[in-house]
Design a protein around this motif. Sequence first.
Motif, mmCIF file in Angstrom:
data_model
loop_
_atom_site.group_PDB
_atom_site.id
_atom_site.type_symbol
_atom_site.label_atom_id
_atom_site.label_comp_id
_atom_site.label_asym_id
_atom_site.label_seq_id
_atom_site.Cartn_x
_atom_site.Cartn_y
_atom_site.Cartn_z
ATOM 1 N N ASP A 1 12.110 -4.548 1.957
ATOM 2 C CA ASP A 1 11.015 -5.175 2.700
ATOM 3 C C ASP A 1 9.667 -4.757 2.102
ATOM 4 O OD1 ASP A 1 11.344 -2.558 3.456
ATOM 5 O OD2 ASP A 1 10.852 -2.882 5.566
ATOM 6 N N LEU A 2 9.597 -4.738 0.774
ATOM 7 C CA LEU A 2 8.392 -4.285 0.089
ATOM 8 C C LEU A 2 7.761 -5.425 -0.713
ATOM 9 C CD1 LEU A 2 9.776 -0.919 -1.346
ATOM 10 C CD2 LEU A 2 8.744 -1.350 0.899
ATOM 11 N N VAL A 3 6.442 -5.398 -0.824
ATOM 12 C CA VAL A 3 5.742 -6.365 -1.660
ATOM 13 C C VAL A 3 6.085 -6.097 -3.129
ATOM 14 C CG1 VAL A 3 3.834 -6.563 -0.021
ATOM 15 C CG2 VAL A 3 3.664 -4.935 -1.922
ATOM 16 N N PRO A 4 5.837 -7.043 -4.024
ATOM 17 C CA PRO A 4 6.049 -6.778 -5.452
ATOM 18 C C PRO A 4 5.215 -5.587 -5.909
ATOM 19 C CG PRO A 4 5.744 -9.128 -5.072
ATOM 20 C CD PRO A 4 5.432 -8.443 -3.774
ATOM 21 N N PRO A 5 5.717 -4.805 -6.872
ATOM 22 C CA PRO A 5 4.988 -3.616 -7.341
ATOM 23 C C PRO A 5 3.544 -3.894 -7.742
ATOM 24 C CG PRO A 5 7.209 -3.586 -8.206
ATOM 25 C CD PRO A 5 7.046 -4.914 -7.520
ATOM 26 N N LEU A 6 3.284 -5.068 -8.322
ATOM 27 C CA LEU A 6 1.918 -5.400 -8.738
ATOM 28 C C LEU A 6 0.965 -5.379 -7.552
ATOM 29 C CD1 LEU A 6 -0.229 -6.394 -10.721
ATOM 30 C CD2 LEU A 6 0.650 -8.725 -10.391
ATOM 31 N N LEU A 7 1.392 -5.896 -6.416
ATOM 32 C CA LEU A 7 0.522 -5.938 -5.238
ATOM 33 C C LEU A 7 0.360 -4.542 -4.632
ATOM 34 C CD1 LEU A 7 -1.212 -7.526 -3.340
ATOM 35 C CD2 LEU A 7 0.837 -8.212 -2.070
ATOM 36 N N ALA A 8 1.435 -3.756 -4.613
ATOM 37 C CA ALA A 8 1.315 -2.375 -4.128
ATOM 38 C C ALA A 8 0.332 -1.603 -5.005
ATOM 39 C CB ALA A 8 2.678 -1.695 -4.134
ATOM 40 N N TYR A 9 0.416 -1.814 -6.311
ATOM 41 C CA TYR A 9 -0.497 -1.179 -7.271
ATOM 42 C C TYR A 9 -1.940 -1.569 -6.974
ATOM 43 C CZ TYR A 9 -2.478 -0.242 -11.977
ATOM 44 O OH TYR A 9 -3.230 0.200 -13.028
ATOM 45 N N ALA A 10 -2.165 -2.856 -6.707
ATOM 46 C CA ALA A 10 -3.521 -3.333 -6.400
ATOM 47 C C ALA A 10 -4.035 -2.739 -5.093
ATOM 48 C CB ALA A 10 -3.536 -4.857 -6.330
ATOM 49 N N ASP A 11 -3.182 -2.666 -4.078
ATOM 50 C CA ASP A 11 -3.591 -2.069 -2.802
ATOM 51 C C ASP A 11 -4.064 -0.629 -3.001
ATOM 52 O OD1 ASP A 11 -3.065 -4.273 -1.168
ATOM 53 O OD2 ASP A 11 -1.007 -3.645 -0.744
ATOM 54 N N LEU A 12 -3.336 0.114 -3.796
ATOM 55 C CA LEU A 12 -3.627 1.539 -3.979
ATOM 56 C C LEU A 12 -4.869 1.769 -4.835
ATOM 57 C CD1 LEU A 12 0.047 2.677 -4.558
ATOM 58 C CD2 LEU A 12 -1.339 3.241 -2.557
ATOM 59 N N THR A 13 -5.039 0.978 -5.898
ATOM 60 C CA THR A 13 -6.200 1.156 -6.760
ATOM 61 C C THR A 13 -7.461 0.593 -6.124
ATOM 62 O OG1 THR A 13 -5.727 -0.896 -7.955
ATOM 63 C CG2 THR A 13 -4.865 1.144 -8.891
ATOM 64 N N GLY A 14 -7.305 -0.176 -5.067
ATOM 65 C CA GLY A 14 -8.468 -0.694 -4.352
ATOM 66 C C GLY A 14 -9.157 0.350 -3.506
ATOM 67 N N GLY B 1 0.775 -1.232 0.000
ATOM 68 C CA GLY B 1 0.000 0.000 0.000
ATOM 69 C C GLY B 1 0.808 1.285 0.000
ATOM 70 N N GLU B 2 0.427 2.219 0.874
ATOM 71 C CA GLU B 2 0.988 3.568 0.871
ATOM 72 C C GLU B 2 2.459 3.606 1.277
ATOM 73 O OE1 GLU B 2 -1.466 6.338 3.000
ATOM 74 O OE2 GLU B 2 -3.311 5.588 2.098
ATOM 75 N N VAL B 3 2.846 2.746 2.212
ATOM 76 C CA VAL B 3 4.258 2.736 2.627
ATOM 77 C C VAL B 3 5.122 2.225 1.482
ATOM 78 C CG1 VAL B 3 5.947 1.820 4.256
ATOM 79 C CG2 VAL B 3 3.662 2.447 5.054
ATOM 80 N N THR C 1 -1.885 5.517 6.030
ATOM 81 C CA THR C 1 -2.246 4.184 6.513
ATOM 82 C C THR C 1 -1.077 3.254 6.247
ATOM 83 O OG1 THR C 1 -3.211 3.461 4.411
ATOM 84 C CG2 THR C 1 -4.684 4.579 5.968
ATOM 85 N N ALA C 2 -1.042 2.144 6.973
ATOM 86 C CA ALA C 2 0.027 1.163 6.806
ATOM 87 C C ALA C 2 -0.577 -0.198 6.490
ATOM 88 C CB ALA C 2 0.876 1.071 8.076
ATOM 89 N N THR C 3 -0.102 -0.812 5.414
ATOM 90 C CA THR C 3 -0.536 -2.154 5.021
ATOM 91 C C THR C 3 0.668 -3.074 5.112
ATOM 92 O OG1 THR C 3 -2.216 -1.279 3.511
ATOM 93 C CG2 THR C 3 -1.508 -3.552 3.164
ATOM 94 N N ILE C 4 0.505 -4.166 5.845
ATOM 95 C CA ILE C 4 1.597 -5.109 6.082
ATOM 96 C C ILE C 4 1.139 -6.510 5.693
ATOM 97 C CG2 ILE C 4 3.036 -6.203 7.859
ATOM 98 C CD1 ILE C 4 2.729 -3.551 9.470
ATOM 99 N N TYR C 5 1.990 -7.209 4.939
ATOM 100 C CA TYR C 5 1.752 -8.619 4.616
ATOM 101 C C TYR C 5 2.754 -9.446 5.420
ATOM 102 C CZ TYR C 5 -1.294 -7.200 0.781
ATOM 103 O OH TYR C 5 -2.326 -6.668 0.027
ATOM 104 N N ALA C 6 2.246 -10.301 6.289
ATOM 105 C CA ALA C 6 3.106 -11.047 7.210
ATOM 106 C C ALA C 6 3.023 -12.551 6.963
ATOM 107 C CB ALA C 6 2.714 -10.742 8.651
ATOM 108 N N GLN C 7 4.156 -13.233 7.183
ATOM 109 C CA GLN C 7 4.197 -14.682 7.001
ATOM 110 C C GLN C 7 3.777 -15.433 8.254
ATOM 111 O OE1 GLN C 7 7.449 -16.300 4.520
ATOM 112 N NE2 GLN C 7 8.330 -14.245 4.550
ATOM 113 N N ASP C 8 3.640 -14.720 9.368
ATOM 114 C CA ASP C 8 3.171 -15.359 10.604
ATOM 115 C C ASP C 8 2.193 -14.404 11.292
ATOM 116 O OD1 ASP C 8 4.803 -13.413 11.821
ATOM 117 O OD2 ASP C 8 6.498 -14.788 11.952
ATOM 118 N N THR C 9 1.997 -14.558 12.561
ATOM 119 C CA THR C 9 1.001 -13.746 13.270
ATOM 120 C C THR C 9 1.458 -12.314 13.540
ATOM 121 O OG1 THR C 9 1.850 -14.477 15.420
ATOM 122 C CG2 THR C 9 0.071 -15.791 14.413
ATOM 123 N N ALA C 10 2.749 -12.034 13.347
ATOM 124 C CA ALA C 10 3.319 -10.692 13.569
ATOM 125 C C ALA C 10 3.172 -10.232 15.013
ATOM 126 C CB ALA C 10 2.689 -9.677 12.623
#
Length: 352
Positions: free
Chosen positions: A313-326, A255-257, A270-279
Amino acid sequence: MGETTRDRTTLERVLEALGRETGVTARVLQWQPVFDWHAAIRPDAVVEIDGPKHTAQYAVEVKNVDRFDTLQQVRALWPRQAKPPLMIAAPYVTAQAAQRCREMDLYFADTAGNVFLQGEGLHLYVTGRRRTAELKAGEEGRTTNPAGLKLVFMLLCKPDLLNGTYREIAAAARVALGTVGPVMKELETRGYVAPVPEGARARRKFLDAPRLVQEWVAVYPTILRPKLNRRRFRAPQTGWTKGLDLRAHHALWGGEVAANRLLHYLEPQTATIYAQDTAKRLIAEQRLRTDATGDVEILDVFWNTDQVPAVDDLVPPLLAYADLTGTTDGRNLEAAKMIYERLIEPALRNQP
């Protein structure tokens, strides 16, 4: 040619139904027009429609519009004042979606004869026409269910996988082996992927990756994202994301970060985080409080991170793009457009 055979057929049937239902005459003037003022949404065609007194032109986007989020995204990316006005050509538009289109002043026409269209001396609004039996039979949707979206995401991020074995593709995308065959077949049927002769064997390549990106981005927010165990929190202070590296927490910024760090643009609200565990450790260290309306969201990683190299520590650009256009936030949509133009489109253009 950018538009697919399926898109061309859909538009032709839409124009036939429009003439049959309303008596107006419509024709395609140009396929795949380019409008320099907006690159993130690329219409399939420009059509000309003869009204009672005047002839009007419309940019056309061939798209399924049965999800309200998709309508909001299209409206935000193609403003009301843009010229020519945009018309969506869809296989079918439900009565509910038709009403929403009318509220949003978003023109559409479908293959069943439903239509909302306005111009000088032209006012058309028809709803309630039923979906044809042929259309029902043709709606497979393998690429747009959750497993299909995971697989398509991995192929777009790592195109070399197109020529992997089904077992390799399934492992990389974290989907069942039985998912791969039907999705690959649908991608070929819809003109997104094709086998290309190369020596003694054929290899697969993308024919229309940009359009597949747009479809994935439109569907992701309502089909796959809700299944990612989203949790909401509120941070005790602003600016807490600045300089924070999530790799030690087995997590990535979206997302925005992600936009802020990829572009050095857009101050994150806002902060969007994708985590591999419970964080849990991240939540504790940053003193995040559970809050259903909070400015922090944590979701589960859905892709194999070993297969898609991350930038820091960023998601692939495609996913950041999807987060923002959502979202319908103007600054997010502008950042999304920049990510597409600077990072996604060049990568698609350079695919072998």
